[in-house]
Scaffold this active site. Sequence first.
Site, PDB file in Angstrom:
ATOM      1  N   SER A  15     -87.415 -28.600 -90.850  1.00 28.93           N
ATOM      2  CA  SER A  15     -87.975 -29.243 -89.657  1.00 28.93           C
ATOM      3  C   SER A  15     -87.424 -30.624 -89.316  1.00 28.93           C
ATOM      4  O   SER A  15     -87.725 -31.146 -88.247  1.00 28.93           O
ATOM      5  CB  SER A  15     -89.500 -29.339 -89.784  1.00 28.93           C
ATOM      6  OG  SER A  15     -90.090 -28.106 -89.493  1.00 28.93           O
ATOM      7  N   LYS A  46     -93.307 -39.130 -86.232  1.00 28.04           N
ATOM      8  CA  LYS A  46     -93.795 -37.778 -85.905  1.00 28.04           C
ATOM      9  C   LYS A  46     -95.311 -37.736 -86.008  1.00 28.04           C
ATOM     10  O   LYS A  46     -95.894 -38.311 -86.939  1.00 28.04           O
ATOM     11  CB  LYS A  46     -93.163 -36.778 -86.882  1.00 28.04           C
ATOM     12  CG  LYS A  46     -93.503 -35.318 -86.592  1.00 28.04           C
ATOM     13  CD  LYS A  46     -92.818 -34.414 -87.614  1.00 28.04           C
ATOM     14  CE  LYS A  46     -93.097 -32.948 -87.348  1.00 28.04           C
ATOM     15  NZ  LYS A  46     -92.454 -32.068 -88.361  1.00 28.04           N
ATOM     16  N   SER A  94     -89.623 -28.368 -86.600  1.00 29.71           N
ATOM     17  CA  SER A  94     -90.780 -28.832 -85.860  1.00 29.71           C
ATOM     18  C   SER A  94     -90.691 -30.300 -85.432  1.00 29.71           C
ATOM     19  O   SER A  94     -91.452 -30.711 -84.566  1.00 29.71           O
ATOM     20  CB  SER A  94     -92.040 -28.648 -86.715  1.00 29.71           C
ATOM     21  OG  SER A  94     -91.986 -29.475 -87.862  1.00 29.71           O
TER      22      SER A  94
END
Lengths: 480, 99
Positions: free
Chosen positions: A177, A78, A153
């Site tokens: 997330s 990420k 997210s």
Amino acid sequence: MIAELTISEVQAGLRAKTFSATELAKNALKFAEAENSKTNAYLSFCPERALATAARVDKALAEGTDAGLLAGVPLAIKDVIVTKGVRTTCGSRLLEHYIPPYDATAVIRIEQAGGVILGKTNCDEFAMGSSNENSAYGPVRNPVALDRVPGGSSGGSAAATAQGTAVVALGSDTGGSVRQPASFCGVVGVTPTYGRVSRYGLVAFASSLDHIGPLARSVSDAALLLQVIAGHDEMDSTSALAPVPDYLAALDGKVRGKKIGLPKEYFEGVASETGDRIAAGVEILKKLGCEVREISLPVTKYAISCYYIICTAEASSNLARYDGVRYTTRSGDAGTLSEMYKQTRGSGFGAECKRRIMLGTYVLSSGYYDAYYLKAQKVRALIAEDFRRAFTEVDAIVTPVSPFPAFKIGEKSGDPMEMYLSDIYSVTGDLAGIPCMSVPCGTTSEGLPVGMQIFSRHFDEPGMFRLADAFEKAGGFAGH
Amino acid sequence: LKITETEVRYVAGLANLELTDLEVDKMSRDMDQILTHIETLKELDTSGVEPMAQVLYDADETATLRADVERPTLGQETALANAPLAGNGYYKVPRVIER
């Protein structure tokens, strides 16, 4: 087929010389780059770095030395986790050109274990969002249904894992997330115990809530990735000293007699099909011999308010560093330092970051601190106490991850409060700091994945993985 | 109303955040809605509850401290590499003090 490989299949292929790590890395990069236009899951690729790691793995294999637990495994990181020399944007326009001068500890450990980092994945700006629509680089599309969000997210990491453009991926979880996008995309997502994985190199959003966690297409792959990244790190004084157990050894199927709690507060307001899938999942647990009982976590209904005070307060402090001095972007031609700060931040941050900076600054400001921030910290203690009490009666707690499955892009982006409320079942785990995960639990009639959440006691990842693995196998949910 | 436009502008100043008039208008409405929801915390009796700032585990007070040993640092050039404007080993910024 690269899109369906598991970690153990990669290892078997390397041992049998079906492919070399370099061949696999080249093919994986080619595949991921070609597929990316469908989902926008990756923001950057790092082929040089991937091939350098693959070459080290091939050398180790040729010399017969230990190539590592993740030898040759193509994976994604990420874009809120820093990678030396590889652009790290945090999904923000402010960091469009930011090249970190160091690696996150989790990244170092992955590469030491032979993991091949293909690139960096899209996410909500500074990990703030539940749909990935807050990325400055465009939303990620859910590979299961391209007109829908992948969740957020860590939407890019979930999408890449589901799409097969990475075998496993790292995400970050502050209020759900990792788990919520995992549930939306039909993959496994794990939020370990707070402190189990070093946060060094994870760009800070809300430091007392931030976790790095794995996403994978099976429980065993997620467990193996956690094995590699877990453990104390002297670069993060909040990383836990507790020794790391052998997670794969826990996947022994011995869940008969385990006590599972279903907190009634987590089943109010669940969409009917999501509720049906979780109910069917609970039946599987019963068939496995688990004892299921209803429990109560009474403070749950205050969790969203508590979470959005604490996370915004910490975010307003953490995001103060993006001031136009150190991190690549400076806006306007202000005559004074103060004006330069304001202009850079005003034009650099997206709407959601601004909202959270404002809320956080407000709740910490003079006259409001006791009513908001201090109050929220006390409520946080009560939420943690709810779990502590529940775990004297049960071994694990099972709930939905999200009240509903993946929604359409644009469907909820107009109403911030509605979006916040959708985090109701996932923020509690982060507030209490306990391990929790999402494991696939079937699909709705439209084919949208539903995720079942499992909570466990602090550091009881083995118990959580044991239950999730047995559930995944009994339900036939592995491998997407 | 929980928060006025004047308060929004004041908080934006504290946060070093330039907001357009349109943003101030939208921010006021969003913050009002969120703060109204957050008010529900008042219902909960928290007297005698210790605030929880961090997840803590039992350990020796100094257990997480590392040995005080010198280590190589990033170095000036690397540390400044991401600066929008730097020179002579320093970050360069606009005027700080009005004359």
